[in-house]
Design a protein around this motif. Structure first.
Motif, PDB file in Angstrom:
ATOM      1  N   SER A 195       0.126   6.167   4.030  1.00  0.00           N
ATOM      2  CA  SER A 195       1.450   5.658   3.651  1.00  0.00           C
ATOM      3  C   SER A 195       2.543   6.317   4.481  1.00  0.00           C
ATOM      4  N   ARG A 196       2.415   7.618   4.669  1.00  0.00           N
ATOM      5  CA  ARG A 196       3.408   8.319   5.489  1.00  0.00           C
ATOM      6  C   ARG A 196       3.346   7.853   6.939  1.00  0.00           C
ATOM      7  N   ARG A 221      -6.280  -1.722 -12.492  1.00  0.00           N
ATOM      8  CA  ARG A 221      -5.264  -1.559 -11.446  1.00  0.00           C
ATOM      9  C   ARG A 221      -5.092  -2.858 -10.662  1.00  0.00           C
ATOM     10  N   LEU A 268       2.396   1.690  -3.493  1.00  0.00           N
ATOM     11  CA  LEU A 268       1.453   2.071  -4.556  1.00  0.00           C
ATOM     12  C   LEU A 268       0.858   3.451  -4.334  1.00  0.00           C
ATOM     13  N   ASN A 269       0.842   3.904  -3.081  1.00  0.00           N
ATOM     14  CA  ASN A 269       0.264   5.221  -2.750  1.00  0.00           C
ATOM     15  C   ASN A 269       1.257   6.021  -1.902  1.00  0.00           C
ATOM     16  N   PRO A 270       2.387   6.378  -2.472  1.00  0.00           N
ATOM     17  CA  PRO A 270       3.462   6.998  -1.671  1.00  0.00           C
ATOM     18  C   PRO A 270       3.094   8.351  -1.069  1.00  0.00           C
ATOM     19  N   GLU A 271       2.153   9.063  -1.660  1.00  0.00           N
ATOM     20  CA  GLU A 271       1.823  10.401  -1.166  1.00  0.00           C
ATOM     21  C   GLU A 271       0.642  10.414  -0.199  1.00  0.00           C
ATOM     22  N   ALA A 272       0.009   9.277  -0.008  1.00  0.00           N
ATOM     23  CA  ALA A 272      -1.150   9.215   0.894  1.00  0.00           C
ATOM     24  C   ALA A 272      -0.719   9.409   2.343  1.00  0.00           C
ATOM     25  N   ARG A 273      -1.610   9.963   3.136  1.00  0.00           N
ATOM     26  CA  ARG A 273      -1.298  10.182   4.557  1.00  0.00           C
ATOM     27  C   ARG A 273      -1.055   8.868   5.286  1.00  0.00           C
ATOM     28  N   TYR A 306       0.840  -1.203   0.000  1.00  0.00           N
ATOM     29  CA  TYR A 306       0.000   0.000   0.000  1.00  0.00           C
ATOM     30  C   TYR A 306       0.878   1.257   0.000  1.00  0.00           C
ATOM     31  N   ARG A 310       7.800   0.449  -5.495  1.00  0.00           N
ATOM     32  CA  ARG A 310       8.027   1.736  -6.165  1.00  0.00           C
ATOM     33  C   ARG A 310       8.920   1.557  -7.385  1.00  0.00           C
ATOM     34  N   ARG A 356       8.009  -1.854   0.105  1.00  0.00           N
ATOM     35  CA  ARG A 356       7.661  -0.535  -0.433  1.00  0.00           C
ATOM     36  C   ARG A 356       8.673  -0.089  -1.485  1.00  0.00           C
TER      37      ARG A 356
END
Length: 311
Positions: free
Chosen positions: A113-114, A215, A106-111, A103, A197, A193
């Motif tokens: 993910s952070r 997807r 695939l969604n590096p900019e999501a909150r 996750y 990427r 991760r």
């Protein structure tokens, strides 16, 4: 293995005097000297090491000073409990780490993910022994839902003796396995991760998107399939680490495995058991790495053991 045997044997030789621990506190010097001769510790270091190597060639790693039994036998008796713990810990690490790592990749900019990556840093930083004590305090002392230590009763099913055949066994292994798995889980998250990427930016993934593939199909057919080599790397290398680093967890949770045995042997200066354990761990690391290399060539056709084709 030879270098390890030399370093371990010489290092252990200079740790204390086992004869002093095996005689009574008020024993006479003559009794200590007699015990030293009985254990063969009065001989020169090179002679003791040669006897050890000779026995090693025959599969004899010496006899325990404390138990009077073959050191290898004592370790092999404890090995099933350690492998049980390691197996469950690896399942937990993969079950948590793989989805979270994918996750985050695939969604590096999501909150979320952070938050996952920040949590992985915290997981790496927490000392293992402190983490174990916290788990005991929360789940065993405060909530009283899981036992604080020990191993469930082992039973034999289909020729395999394990405590995991019973619910009580899973209750006992839950806390130590979770404690052992949390650090490995953070390693899995970060490794998965970074690889997701990397794979997501490759040309064939872009081509798959251009073809209009969904997807879900891209993730589960293309990305996940190419993660197999990474998964084998994680399982192989971390499996060896889990076996080696289970010492602290087994001691905290009184788990009757090889780690608990080696800690007790260090306290009692049981040299043959210490040396035998470390040699066995080295053998397991070598074997696991060999299996990983073989699986590489089977899964990825681009990897060959024999080099390129002859013209």
């Amino acid at each position: 293995m030879f270098v390890t045997a030399v370093l371990v044997f010489v290092g252990v030789y200079h740790i204390g005097d086992p004869a002093q621990l095996l005689v009574a506190a008020d024993a006479e010097p003559a009794d200590v000297e007699r015990m030293t001769r009985m254990l063969g510790l009065d001989r020169p270091l090179y002679e003791q090491f040669w006897r050890f190597l000779s026995g090693l060639m025959r599969g004899d790693l010496g006899h325990s000073f404390i138990y009077g039994e073959p050191a290898l036998k004592l370790i092999l008796q404890r090995m099933p409990a350690t492998l049980e713990l390691v197996f469950v810990a690896m399942l937990i690490a993969l079950a948590i780490g793989m989805p979270l790592g994918m996750y985050a990749g695939l969604n590096p900019e999501a909150r979320l993910s952070r938050a996952i990556m920040a949590g992985s840093i915290v997981g790496i930083s927490i000392p293992n022994f402190w983490q174990g004590l916290v788990l005991i305090f929360v789940f065993a002392v405060t909530l009283q839902v899981l036992p604080a230590g020990g191993r469930g009763e082992a039973v034999t099913v289909m020729g395999i003796r394990s405590s995991l055949w019973r619910a009580d066994g899973w209750a006992h292994v839950a806390l130590p396995a979770l404690n052992l798995a949390l650090f490995q889980c953070t390693v899995v998250i970060r490794l998965v991760r970074s690889n997701v990427r990397e794979i997501a930016l490759l040309d064939y993934i872009r081509f798959a998107r251009a073809k209009g593939l969904s997807r879900t199909r891209i993730v589960y057919v293309h990305i996940l399939r190419n993660m197999l080599v990474v998964l084998i790397t994680v399982v192989g290398l971390q499996l060896g680490s889990l076996i080696a680093y289970s010492v602290v967890t087994e001691t905290i949770f009184s788990w009757p495995g090889m780690g608990k045995l080696i800690i007790d042997s260090v306290y009692q200066l049981d040299r043959p058991v210490i040396v035998a354990y470390l040699i066995l761990v080295v053998v397991m690391f070598i074997t696991i790495n060999l299996i990983v290399d073989i699986l590489y060539s089977l899964i990825d056709p681009r990897i060959r053991l024999g080099g390129g084709e002859k013209g």
